[in-house]
Enzyme design. Structure first.
Site, mmCIF file in Angstrom:
data_model
loop_
_atom_site.group_PDB
_atom_site.id
_atom_site.type_symbol
_atom_site.label_atom_id
_atom_site.label_comp_id
_atom_site.label_asym_id
_atom_site.label_seq_id
_atom_site.Cartn_x
_atom_site.Cartn_y
_atom_site.Cartn_z
ATOM 1 N N HIS A 52 42.194 12.398 48.733
ATOM 2 C CA HIS A 52 41.563 11.160 48.275
ATOM 3 C C HIS A 52 42.216 9.972 48.983
ATOM 4 O O HIS A 52 43.445 9.865 49.028
ATOM 5 C CB HIS A 52 41.733 11.031 46.752
ATOM 6 C CG HIS A 52 41.055 9.811 46.217
ATOM 7 N ND1 HIS A 52 39.694 9.736 46.047
ATOM 8 C CD2 HIS A 52 41.552 8.597 45.865
ATOM 9 C CE1 HIS A 52 39.376 8.534 45.600
ATOM 10 N NE2 HIS A 52 40.488 7.824 45.482
ATOM 11 N N ASN B 222 42.071 18.576 46.583
ATOM 12 C CA ASN B 222 41.221 17.498 47.108
ATOM 13 C C ASN B 222 42.095 16.485 47.839
ATOM 14 O O ASN B 222 43.280 16.332 47.528
ATOM 15 C CB ASN B 222 40.483 16.800 45.956
ATOM 16 C CG ASN B 222 39.528 15.731 46.456
ATOM 17 O OD1 ASN B 222 38.851 15.913 47.467
ATOM 18 N ND2 ASN B 222 39.477 14.601 45.769
ATOM 19 N N SER C 25 46.248 10.492 49.034
ATOM 20 C CA SER C 25 46.856 11.442 48.097
ATOM 21 C C SER C 25 46.160 12.789 48.238
ATOM 22 O O SER C 25 44.941 12.843 48.396
ATOM 23 C CB SER C 25 46.654 10.983 46.645
ATOM 24 O OG SER C 25 47.103 9.656 46.448
ATOM 25 N N ASP D 131 39.322 12.731 40.441
ATOM 26 C CA ASP D 131 40.471 12.232 41.208
ATOM 27 C C ASP D 131 41.703 12.051 40.325
ATOM 28 O O ASP D 131 42.563 11.202 40.604
ATOM 29 C CB ASP D 131 40.135 10.900 41.912
ATOM 30 C CG ASP D 131 38.962 11.041 42.876
ATOM 31 O OD1 ASP D 131 38.834 12.100 43.500
ATOM 32 O OD2 ASP D 131 38.162 10.089 42.979
#
Ligand code: GRF
Length: 215
Positions: A111, A109, A138, A147
């Site tokens: 973020h 992911n 990040s 997250d």
């Protein structure tokens, strides 16, 4: 995994500027986008994919009675493309534990904050409210914690006194578009792994904030 043929599936919900960066990078990189999947039929990112003849799928949560059903349908759609890696790029649904554990170590992911600061939404406004001097992006492995998975890499920007949430978002997005393709190519080359809940690059455990890309 053959490094020239890492098949990635990109999950989006909206604009897809990170998807665009991945599409552009994939032309000269070691990964290929097998499909773009959106949980929203009107996500602009779908048009970006179609423009480049990349297959698209829509799996809308409103078509399923509960979150588990949605997750399962999403999982089946993803699996039908036999990907090596799942890449969340502005995908705005929280994925359940079964989904996350199924793809563990094969799902990333991006973020827009310097994790562990500001998980969740409205990160740019929250960075301003907290009077941060630095902010950034990040890329992390996805785990059950929102997250909260091991960070692989970060890049940062300076926060100026005249920044607004939208100017900050713009600055951070520029960094996102450089960082995500880079991290995906590390994975595609077999350099990046999740081992014992720890991100490793070339066999060495990464520190808490991952690789710091900015000087
Ligand atoms: C980016 O800021 C990304 O970090 C976050 O959602 C936003 C998506 O933007 N997860 P886009 O759809 O890639 O333009």
């Amino acid at each position: 995994m053959e490094s020239t043929h890492c098949r990635i599936v990109v999950l989006i919900s909206g604009n897809g500027s990170n998807l665009q960066a991945l599409i552009d990078a994939s032309i000269h990189s070691n990964f290929k986008i097998a499909v773009v999947i959106s949980n929203k039929a009107d996500a602009f990112g779908l048009q970006r994919a179609q423009r480049d003849n990349i297959p698209t799928e829509v799996v809308e949560h409103k078509d399923y009675s509960d979150r588990n059903e949605f997750d399962r349908a999403l999982m089946d759609t993803i699996e039908s493309y036999s990907p090596d890696l799942v890449v969340l790029a502005g995908f705005m649904r929280i994925l359940g534990a079964e989904f996350v554990s199924y793809f563990r170590g094969r799902i990333l992911n991006i973020h827009p904050s310097l994790l562990p600061k500001f998980p969740g939404i409205n990160t740019h406004q929250r960075a301003l409210d907290a009077k941060e001097k630095e902010h950034g992006v990040s890329v992390h492995f996805v785990t059950e914690e929102l997250d909260g998975g091991p960070v692989i890499a970060q890049d940062r920007v300076q926060v100026s006194s005249d920044d607004s949430a939208s100017s900050l978002a713009e600055k951070v997005l520029e960094k996102e578009h450089l960082l995500y393709p880079k991290v995906v190519s590390w994975y595609a080359a077999g350099r990046l792994k999740l081992e014992n809940n720890q991100a490793t690059l070339d066999g060495s455990a990464l520190p808490e904030g991952g690789v710091q890309v900015h000087p």
